[in-house]
Write a protein that holds these residues in place. Structure first.
Motif, PDB file in Angstrom:
ATOM      1  N   PRO A 115     -18.095   7.939 -14.135  1.00 35.96           N
ATOM      2  CA  PRO A 115     -16.671   8.210 -13.886  1.00 35.96           C
ATOM      3  C   PRO A 115     -15.792   7.137 -14.517  1.00 35.96           C
ATOM      4  O   PRO A 115     -16.169   5.963 -14.594  1.00 35.96           O
ATOM      5  N   ASP A 116     -14.626   7.549 -14.983  1.00 33.16           N
ATOM      6  CA  ASP A 116     -13.716   6.600 -15.625  1.00 33.16           C
ATOM      7  C   ASP A 116     -12.364   6.515 -14.921  1.00 33.16           C
ATOM      8  O   ASP A 116     -11.438   5.881 -15.436  1.00 33.16           O
ATOM      9  N   VAL A 117     -12.243   7.142 -13.753  1.00 36.29           N
ATOM     10  CA  VAL A 117     -11.002   7.102 -12.994  1.00 36.29           C
ATOM     11  C   VAL A 117     -11.321   6.812 -11.526  1.00 36.29           C
ATOM     12  O   VAL A 117     -12.271   7.383 -10.977  1.00 36.29           O
ATOM     13  N   MET A 118     -10.545   5.917 -10.922  1.00 37.77           N
ATOM     14  CA  MET A 118     -10.694   5.643  -9.496  1.00 37.77           C
ATOM     15  C   MET A 118      -9.415   6.029  -8.764  1.00 37.77           C
ATOM     16  O   MET A 118      -8.307   5.761  -9.238  1.00 37.77           O
ATOM     17  N   ARG A 119      -9.573   6.682  -7.618  1.00 36.38           N
ATOM     18  CA  ARG A 119      -8.443   6.990  -6.743  1.00 36.38           C
ATOM     19  C   ARG A 119      -8.533   6.090  -5.525  1.00 36.38           C
ATOM     20  O   ARG A 119      -9.513   6.141  -4.779  1.00 36.38           O
ATOM     21  N   LEU A 120      -7.501   5.291  -5.329  1.00 33.03           N
ATOM     22  CA  LEU A 120      -7.440   4.387  -4.191  1.00 33.03           C
ATOM     23  C   LEU A 120      -6.524   4.984  -3.132  1.00 33.03           C
ATOM     24  O   LEU A 120      -5.346   5.238  -3.375  1.00 33.03           O
ATOM     25  N   ASP A 121      -7.092   5.238  -1.959  1.00 29.72           N
ATOM     26  CA  ASP A 121      -6.328   5.797  -0.843  1.00 29.72           C
ATOM     27  C   ASP A 121      -5.899   4.640   0.047  1.00 29.72           C
ATOM     28  O   ASP A 121      -6.707   4.070   0.783  1.00 29.72           O
ATOM     29  N   THR A 122      -4.644   4.290  -0.043  1.00 29.34           N
ATOM     30  CA  THR A 122      -4.131   3.140   0.701  1.00 29.34           C
ATOM     31  C   THR A 122      -2.798   3.502   1.355  1.00 29.34           C
ATOM     32  O   THR A 122      -2.364   4.656   1.317  1.00 29.34           O
ATOM     33  N   GLY A 123      -2.159   2.525   1.972  1.00 27.49           N
ATOM     34  CA  GLY A 123      -0.883   2.782   2.630  1.00 27.49           C
ATOM     35  C   GLY A 123      -0.553   1.656   3.597  1.00 27.49           C
ATOM     36  O   GLY A 123      -1.199   0.600   3.592  1.00 27.49           O
ATOM     37  N   VAL A 124       0.459   1.881   4.428  1.00 29.75           N
ATOM     38  CA  VAL A 124       0.880   0.885   5.408  1.00 29.75           C
ATOM     39  C   VAL A 124       1.025   1.552   6.767  1.00 29.75           C
ATOM     40  O   VAL A 124       1.265   2.763   6.871  1.00 29.75           O
ATOM     41  N   GLU A 125       0.897   0.742   7.808  1.00 30.61           N
ATOM     42  CA  GLU A 125       1.037   1.238   9.172  1.00 30.61           C
ATOM     43  C   GLU A 125       1.601   0.118  10.041  1.00 30.61           C
ATOM     44  O   GLU A 125       1.082  -1.005  10.024  1.00 30.61           O
ATOM     45  N   VAL A 126       2.664   0.407  10.771  1.00 33.48           N
ATOM     46  CA  VAL A 126       3.301  -0.606  11.620  1.00 33.48           C
ATOM     47  C   VAL A 126       3.607  -0.009  12.984  1.00 33.48           C
ATOM     48  O   VAL A 126       3.730   1.216  13.142  1.00 33.48           O
ATOM     49  N   ARG A 127       3.776  -0.911  13.979  1.00 33.92           N
ATOM     50  CA  ARG A 127       4.179  -0.525  15.331  1.00 33.92           C
ATOM     51  C   ARG A 127       5.337  -1.416  15.763  1.00 33.92           C
ATOM     52  O   ARG A 127       5.277  -2.629  15.611  1.00 33.92           O
ATOM     53  N   ARG A 128       6.367  -0.779  16.267  1.00 35.36           N
ATOM     54  CA  ARG A 128       7.549  -1.507  16.713  1.00 35.36           C
ATOM     55  C   ARG A 128       8.061  -0.888  18.017  1.00 35.36           C
ATOM     56  O   ARG A 128       7.720   0.260  18.351  1.00 35.36           O
ATOM     57  N   PRO A 129       8.918  -1.636  18.732  1.00 32.23           N
ATOM     58  CA  PRO A 129       9.428  -1.127  20.015  1.00 32.23           C
ATOM     59  C   PRO A 129      10.249   0.149  19.878  1.00 32.23           C
ATOM     60  O   PRO A 129      10.239   0.988  20.785  1.00 32.23           O
ATOM     61  N   THR A 130      10.998   0.287  18.803  1.00 29.14           N
ATOM     62  CA  THR A 130      11.851   1.469  18.642  1.00 29.14           C
ATOM     63  C   THR A 130      11.455   2.234  17.387  1.00 29.14           C
ATOM     64  O   THR A 130      10.842   1.684  16.460  1.00 29.14           O
ATOM     65  N   ALA A 131      11.845   3.510  17.357  1.00 30.48           N
ATOM     66  CA  ALA A 131      11.514   4.353  16.211  1.00 30.48           C
ATOM     67  C   ALA A 131      12.182   3.844  14.940  1.00 30.48           C
ATOM     68  O   ALA A 131      11.564   3.817  13.864  1.00 30.48           O
ATOM     69  N   GLY A 132      13.440   3.442  15.044  1.00 30.19           N
ATOM     70  CA  GLY A 132      14.164   2.945  13.877  1.00 30.19           C
ATOM     71  C   GLY A 132      13.523   1.696  13.304  1.00 30.19           C
ATOM     72  O   GLY A 132      13.387   1.567  12.071  1.00 30.19           O
ATOM     73  N   GLU A 133      13.143   0.778  14.172  1.00 24.47           N
ATOM     74  CA  GLU A 133      12.501  -0.456  13.703  1.00 24.47           C
ATOM     75  C   GLU A 133      11.167  -0.152  13.025  1.00 24.47           C
ATOM     76  O   GLU A 133      10.830  -0.745  11.985  1.00 24.47           O
ATOM     77  N   ALA A 134      10.388   0.766  13.599  1.00 24.59           N
ATOM     78  CA  ALA A 134       9.091   1.097  13.032  1.00 24.59           C
ATOM     79  C   ALA A 134       9.245   1.741  11.660  1.00 24.59           C
ATOM     80  O   ALA A 134       8.532   1.391  10.705  1.00 24.59           O
TER      81      ALA A 134
END
Length: 236
Positions: free
Chosen positions: A53-72
């Motif tokens: 194979p000559d192509v790699m797919r990287l499945d990444t991202g971010v995840e956060v938790r905060r007290p309010t929906a807007g902050e998160a």
């Protein structure tokens, strides 16, 4: 198997008086030409080509938790932007970055009491230079504590060349089998009457984030491109 044409069948039935007609005593006897199917043999051939194979797919991202929906949500968007910048700096093209998740929702300490909010944004990165795979992963991890790695997968960018080679192998395999069976049956192999193909490339295993934690540990391995061909031959 015996086949008889409609015209021949009708002539035979008329001569026998089955359509209400009377057969003349001095009439010439009707003759029926019987057409017999030529014998055939059906075989299946397999062809496999192993490619890197000559192509790699990287499945990444971010995840956060905060007290309010807007902050998160705000924190997740900022973390995703930082991750995107890191991937671009590591050599991933902007056209090869794709948002594949955007979520926001409450978390419960004990329903219906909300303990906070979780926000996530997923990013899929297509790495077209396998040699830089480790550097891309390192850059993603260094983008912040909110980053998550969900795995990698590998693929072949252009299957056409190995598919053509696999077809040739499959057809030769089918013919070799047909020749053997024809010989065992005491016949000669004739021309191919029908050819149908079913190609299948098994999916490359997906490795979890734990499997890509060490330096220079990412390897695409090998991938099989396989073709199955069904051929009907005439027997002489």
């Amino acid at each position: 198997m015996i086949k008889m044409s409609q015209a021949v069948v009708s002539a035979a039935l008329v001569s026998a008086g089955l359509f209400g007609g009377t057969a003349l005593a001095d009439a010439e006897p009707a003759t029926a030409a019987v057409e017999v199917d030529r014998p055939q043999i059906t075989v299946t051939g397999e062809g496999v080509m192993s490619v890197t194979p000559d192509v790699m797919r990287l499945d990444t991202g971010v995840e956060v938790r905060r007290p309010t929906a807007g902050e998160a949500f705000t924190a997740a968007r900022a973390a995703a932007a930082a991750l995107t910048r890191a991937l671009l700096a590591a050599g991933v093209a902007a056209k090869d970055l794709r948002t594949d998740e955007l979520s926001l929702g409450p978390e419960y300490k004990e329903y219906p009491t909300i303990s906070g909010y979780r926000a996530a944004q997923g990013v899929e990165a297509v790495v077209r230079n396998i040699d830089s795979a480790d550097e891309v992963v390192d850059a993603a991890v260094a983008a912040g504590e909110a980053v998550r790695l969900d795995g990698v997968s590998f693929e072949v960018s252009d299957n056409r060349v190995p598919l053509r080679a696999a077809r040739e192998i499959a057809f030769r395999d089918a013919r070799a089998r047909a020749v053997q069976y024809a010989k065992l049956a005491g016949r000669q192999l004739g021309i191919p009457l029908e050819i149908s193909e079913q190609s299948f490339t098994p999916p490359t295993p997906v490795y979890g984030a734990a499997g890509i934690a060490d330096k220079a540990s990412i390897s695409p391995g090998r991938r099989d491109v396989s073709v199955s061909v069904r051929v009907v031959y005439e027997l002489e």
